[in-house]
Design a protein around this motif. Structure first.
Motif, PDB file in Angstrom:
ATOM      1  N   LEU A   1      37.757 -20.031 -22.038  1.00 21.94           N
ATOM      2  CA  LEU A   1      39.375 -19.643 -22.361  1.00 21.94           C
ATOM      3  C   LEU A   1      39.903 -20.604 -22.961  1.00 21.94           C
ATOM      4  CD1 LEU A   1      41.792 -18.447 -20.957  1.00 21.94           C
ATOM      5  CD2 LEU A   1      41.916 -20.005 -19.013  1.00 21.94           C
ATOM      6  N   VAL A   2      40.673 -20.029 -24.025  1.00 20.30           N
ATOM      7  CA  VAL A   2      41.384 -20.725 -25.146  1.00 20.30           C
ATOM      8  C   VAL A   2      42.705 -20.209 -25.230  1.00 20.30           C
ATOM      9  CG1 VAL A   2      41.601 -21.268 -27.595  1.00 20.30           C
ATOM     10  CG2 VAL A   2      39.157 -20.591 -26.707  1.00 20.30           C
ATOM     11  N   LYS A   3      43.791 -21.171 -25.193  1.00 21.26           N
ATOM     12  CA  LYS A   3      45.184 -20.889 -25.048  1.00 21.26           C
ATOM     13  C   LYS A   3      45.859 -21.705 -26.280  1.00 21.26           C
ATOM     14  CE  LYS A   3      49.573 -20.933 -22.591  1.00 21.26           C
ATOM     15  NZ  LYS A   3      50.290 -21.265 -21.295  1.00 21.26           N
ATOM     16  N   ILE A   4      46.330 -20.882 -27.163  1.00 18.90           N
ATOM     17  CA  ILE A   4      47.074 -21.392 -28.256  1.00 18.90           C
ATOM     18  C   ILE A   4      48.711 -21.332 -28.002  1.00 18.90           C
ATOM     19  CG2 ILE A   4      47.562 -21.320 -30.786  1.00 18.90           C
ATOM     20  CD1 ILE A   4      44.732 -20.255 -31.110  1.00 18.90           C
ATOM     21  N   ASN A   5      49.292 -22.446 -28.017  1.00 22.06           N
ATOM     22  CA  ASN A   5      50.797 -22.580 -27.802  1.00 22.06           C
ATOM     23  C   ASN A   5      51.876 -22.466 -29.133  1.00 22.06           C
ATOM     24  OD1 ASN A   5      51.186 -24.903 -29.158  1.00 22.06           O
ATOM     25  ND2 ASN A   5      50.653 -26.093 -27.298  1.00 22.06           N
ATOM     26  N   LYS A   6      53.016 -22.549 -28.967  1.00 21.97           N
ATOM     27  CA  LYS A   6      53.955 -22.107 -29.786  1.00 21.97           C
ATOM     28  C   LYS A   6      53.937 -22.986 -31.015  1.00 21.97           C
ATOM     29  CE  LYS A   6      57.327 -20.491 -26.671  1.00 21.97           C
ATOM     30  NZ  LYS A   6      58.603 -21.005 -25.838  1.00 21.97           N
TER      31      LYS A   6
ATOM     32  N   LYS B   1      24.764 -26.574 -23.299  1.00 23.86           N
ATOM     33  CA  LYS B   1      23.159 -26.773 -23.558  1.00 23.86           C
ATOM     34  C   LYS B   1      22.591 -27.706 -22.602  1.00 23.86           C
ATOM     35  CE  LYS B   1      20.065 -24.564 -26.421  1.00 23.86           C
ATOM     36  NZ  LYS B   1      20.051 -23.123 -26.753  1.00 23.86           N
ATOM     37  N   THR B   2      23.119 -28.907 -22.559  1.00 26.45           N
ATOM     38  CA  THR B   2      22.483 -29.794 -21.736  1.00 26.45           C
ATOM     39  C   THR B   2      22.466 -29.727 -20.125  1.00 26.45           C
ATOM     40  OG1 THR B   2      22.763 -31.366 -23.615  1.00 26.45           O
ATOM     41  CG2 THR B   2      22.296 -32.294 -21.581  1.00 26.45           C
ATOM     42  N   HIS B   3      23.766 -29.003 -19.732  1.00 28.33           N
ATOM     43  CA  HIS B   3      24.110 -29.156 -18.288  1.00 28.33           C
ATOM     44  C   HIS B   3      24.067 -27.793 -17.480  1.00 28.33           C
ATOM     45  CE1 HIS B   3      25.220 -33.044 -19.874  1.00 28.33           C
ATOM     46  NE2 HIS B   3      25.084 -33.602 -18.430  1.00 28.33           N
ATOM     47  N   ASP B   4      24.076 -26.666 -18.414  1.00 30.36           N
ATOM     48  CA  ASP B   4      24.446 -25.355 -17.657  1.00 30.36           C
ATOM     49  C   ASP B   4      23.164 -24.202 -17.519  1.00 30.36           C
ATOM     50  OD1 ASP B   4      26.286 -23.879 -16.319  1.00 30.36           O
ATOM     51  OD2 ASP B   4      27.079 -22.946 -18.112  1.00 30.36           O
ATOM     52  N   TYR B   5      23.455 -23.447 -17.124  1.00 32.24           N
ATOM     53  CA  TYR B   5      22.502 -22.232 -16.677  1.00 32.24           C
ATOM     54  C   TYR B   5      23.244 -21.007 -16.585  1.00 32.24           C
ATOM     55  CZ  TYR B   5      17.645 -21.389 -15.781  1.00 32.24           C
ATOM     56  OH  TYR B   5      16.086 -20.926 -15.861  1.00 32.24           O
ATOM     57  N   CYS B   6      23.305 -20.166 -17.356  1.00 31.89           N
ATOM     58  CA  CYS B   6      24.135 -18.755 -17.130  1.00 31.89           C
ATOM     59  C   CYS B   6      23.548 -17.804 -18.176  1.00 31.89           C
ATOM     60  CB  CYS B   6      25.540 -19.137 -17.435  1.00 31.89           C
ATOM     61  SG  CYS B   6      25.870 -19.585 -19.290  1.00 31.89           S
ATOM     62  N   LEU B   7      24.027 -16.646 -18.035  1.00 26.51           N
ATOM     63  CA  LEU B   7      23.436 -15.438 -18.752  1.00 26.51           C
ATOM     64  C   LEU B   7      24.339 -15.018 -19.875  1.00 26.51           C
ATOM     65  CD1 LEU B   7      22.814 -12.892 -15.886  1.00 26.51           C
ATOM     66  CD2 LEU B   7      21.186 -14.037 -17.359  1.00 26.51           C
ATOM     67  N   GLY B   8      25.303 -15.765 -20.006  1.00 23.41           N
ATOM     68  CA  GLY B   8      26.295 -15.649 -21.328  1.00 23.41           C
ATOM     69  C   GLY B   8      27.712 -15.902 -20.907  1.00 23.41           C
ATOM     70  N   PHE B   9      28.593 -15.467 -21.969  1.00 24.59           N
ATOM     71  CA  PHE B   9      30.069 -15.723 -21.844  1.00 24.59           C
ATOM     72  C   PHE B   9      30.865 -14.660 -21.981  1.00 24.59           C
ATOM     73  CE2 PHE B   9      27.622 -19.340 -22.926  1.00 24.59           C
ATOM     74  CZ  PHE B   9      28.123 -20.487 -22.463  1.00 24.59           C
ATOM     75  N   HIS B  10      32.211 -14.716 -21.192  1.00 23.41           N
ATOM     76  CA  HIS B  10      33.195 -14.001 -21.600  1.00 23.41           C
ATOM     77  C   HIS B  10      34.039 -14.653 -22.417  1.00 23.41           C
ATOM     78  CE1 HIS B  10      32.511 -10.740 -18.593  1.00 23.41           C
ATOM     79  NE2 HIS B  10      32.171 -11.482 -17.730  1.00 23.41           N
ATOM     80  N   ILE B  11      34.704 -14.431 -23.572  1.00 22.53           N
ATOM     81  CA  ILE B  11      35.663 -15.328 -24.245  1.00 22.53           C
ATOM     82  C   ILE B  11      37.272 -14.744 -24.100  1.00 22.53           C
ATOM     83  CG2 ILE B  11      36.378 -16.137 -26.425  1.00 22.53           C
ATOM     84  CD1 ILE B  11      33.346 -15.880 -27.253  1.00 22.53           C
ATOM     85  N   ILE B  12      37.960 -15.410 -23.582  1.00 21.77           N
ATOM     86  CA  ILE B  12      39.323 -15.192 -23.429  1.00 21.77           C
ATOM     87  C   ILE B  12      40.167 -16.072 -24.464  1.00 21.77           C
ATOM     88  CG2 ILE B  12      41.190 -14.941 -21.813  1.00 21.77           C
ATOM     89  CD1 ILE B  12      38.798 -13.410 -21.121  1.00 21.77           C
ATOM     90  N   LEU B  13      40.847 -15.158 -25.255  1.00 22.14           N
ATOM     91  CA  LEU B  13      41.985 -15.894 -26.231  1.00 22.14           C
ATOM     92  C   LEU B  13      43.525 -15.508 -25.785  1.00 22.14           C
ATOM     93  CD1 LEU B  13      40.118 -15.298 -29.482  1.00 22.14           C
ATOM     94  CD2 LEU B  13      39.877 -17.264 -28.035  1.00 22.14           C
ATOM     95  N   ASP B  14      44.073 -16.480 -25.095  1.00 22.48           N
ATOM     96  CA  ASP B  14      45.412 -16.379 -24.789  1.00 22.48           C
ATOM     97  C   ASP B  14      46.263 -16.647 -25.986  1.00 22.48           C
ATOM     98  OD1 ASP B  14      48.039 -16.190 -23.724  1.00 22.48           O
ATOM     99  OD2 ASP B  14      47.465 -17.619 -22.271  1.00 22.48           O
ATOM    100  N   LEU B  15      46.970 -15.744 -26.810  1.00 23.86           N
ATOM    101  CA  LEU B  15      47.870 -16.002 -27.922  1.00 23.86           C
ATOM    102  C   LEU B  15      49.301 -15.436 -27.222  1.00 23.86           C
ATOM    103  CD1 LEU B  15      45.557 -14.610 -30.789  1.00 23.86           C
ATOM    104  CD2 LEU B  15      45.407 -16.762 -29.461  1.00 23.86           C
ATOM    105  N   THR B  16      49.642 -15.066 -26.014  1.00 21.51           N
ATOM    106  CA  THR B  16      50.767 -14.798 -25.808  1.00 21.51           C
ATOM    107  C   THR B  16      52.074 -15.602 -26.237  1.00 21.51           C
ATOM    108  OG1 THR B  16      50.420 -15.839 -23.494  1.00 21.51           O
ATOM    109  CG2 THR B  16      49.779 -13.423 -23.798  1.00 21.51           C
ATOM    110  N   GLU B  17      51.956 -16.836 -26.245  1.00 22.30           N
ATOM    111  CA  GLU B  17      53.102 -17.870 -26.490  1.00 22.30           C
ATOM    112  C   GLU B  17      53.137 -18.093 -27.879  1.00 22.30           C
ATOM    113  OE1 GLU B  17      52.770 -21.143 -24.048  1.00 22.30           O
ATOM    114  OE2 GLU B  17      52.813 -20.096 -22.075  1.00 22.30           O
ATOM    115  N   MET B  18      52.383 -17.865 -28.692  1.00 18.25           N
ATOM    116  CA  MET B  18      52.648 -18.249 -30.125  1.00 18.25           C
ATOM    117  C   MET B  18      52.925 -16.895 -31.025  1.00 18.25           C
ATOM    118  SD  MET B  18      48.483 -18.289 -31.343  1.00 18.25           S
ATOM    119  CE  MET B  18      48.904 -17.817 -33.029  1.00 18.25           C
TER     120      MET B  18
END
Length: 313
Positions: A124-129, A152-169
């Protein structure tokens, strides 16, 4: 490796380890160990690798990212080492608390602690004003690479959802400073180097200019990834993408607030342990004088960057 490395932030479901191995037919006793052994023996024979002592978890995480294919895992490790040599400005032993400039005044980027029920992570990435303050987003990409090293060193998962929150900028503060070549290089590192498997990239902004940003992203990614990029005018659809229990409380979820998670990540990524890991991994480049030229041309000609026979996009 018979368990997931422990850490203080990332959580895993009880079935994570065995379910992911089973997904790629590596759940029977000794199968993953044999795959890791084969991959390690191959690494040892690569004369152009400057580093060969990758951990068992690193090798297993690479095999998992390659859907159980040892041959694809070989290619991914080779690409990661080569990219460190091709694009050294993206790598280094950076302390995120002291070396990221004003990036953290403008944006918050985290991997959320909980896995989704289908064993995916959420980035999750949030960019502000204050987006207008940044004239160069290189430090943002470097931060994401440092984060990828930790995963890469600590996790174990199948992949990623990427969320870009640009609602405030204001998108007009954002678009003029984007460098498509830099974005493509960073995406190449994340996808081809670290093996980041993107299930979906979801961008939220009320601005009509969001289509211009989406167009840039689609131009610098593969058709497969481009087809998974979606935009929305409000945050309302977010709960249909990411389960309620995974989302931060300020996004209507049950997890602690985004800012609190972000501060925990900064502590982890600037810890002595992780800085030592970054320093060790920075050695994982290539000596191209020891690689067969025909193999280099076959695998890397046309990749973004400059190195010997490559040209800059």
């Amino acid at each position: 490796m018979q368990c997931i490395p422990k850490n203080s932030l990332l959580e895993h479901r009880p079935e994570t380890f065995l379910s992911i191995r089973k997904e790629y037919n590596l759940d029977k006793p000794g199968e993953m160990e044999d795959a890791i052994r084969i991959l390690r023996e191959w690494v040892q024979k690569q004369h152009h690798f400057k580093k060969k002592d990758f951990s068992d978890h690193y090798l297993e995480a690479t095999i998992i990212a390659c859907k159980g294919s040892i041959e694809r895992a070989k290619t991914q490790i080779d690409r990661m080492c080569t990219l460190r040599t091709l694009l050294p400005h993206f790598f280094g032993t950076y302390n995120v608390k002291t070396d990221m400039g004003i990036v953290f005044d403008v944006m918050t980027a985290v991997i959320l602690p909980k896995l989704t029920p289908d064993l995916y992570r959420v980035f999750l990435v949030k960019i502000n004003k204050k987006a207008y303050l940044i004239k160069d987003y290189l430090n943002y990409f470097i931060h994401n690479i440092i984060l990828a090293e930790y995963i890469k060193t600590h996790d174990y998962c199948l992949g990623f959802h990427i969320i870009l929150d640009l609602t405030e900028m204001n998108i007009m503060d954002f678009l003029p400073n984007l460098n498509p070549v830099q974005i493509r290089q960073a995406m190449t590192i994340m996808i081809e180097g670290y093996g980041m498997r993107i299930k979906g990239m979801h961008i939220f902004s009320p601005s009509k200019l969001i289509d211009s940003f989406v167009m840039i992203l689609k131009q610098v990614t593969s058709p497969k990834i481009a087809s998974r990029i979606h935009s929305y005018t409000t945050l309302e659809p977010l709960s249909n993408i990411v389960p309620f229990e995974v989302l931060p409380s300020d996004y209507g979820g049950q997890e602690r607030p985004l800012k609190a998670i972000f501060e925990e990540w900064k502590d982890l990524l600037s810890s002595k342990e992780h800085l030592e890991h970054l320093e060790s991994m920075n050695e994982a480049g290539t000596d191209e004088s020891c690689r067969q030229t025909d193999k280099f041309n076959e695998q890397y000609a046309g990749m973004p960057g400059t190195f010997r026979l490559l040209t800059v996009d």
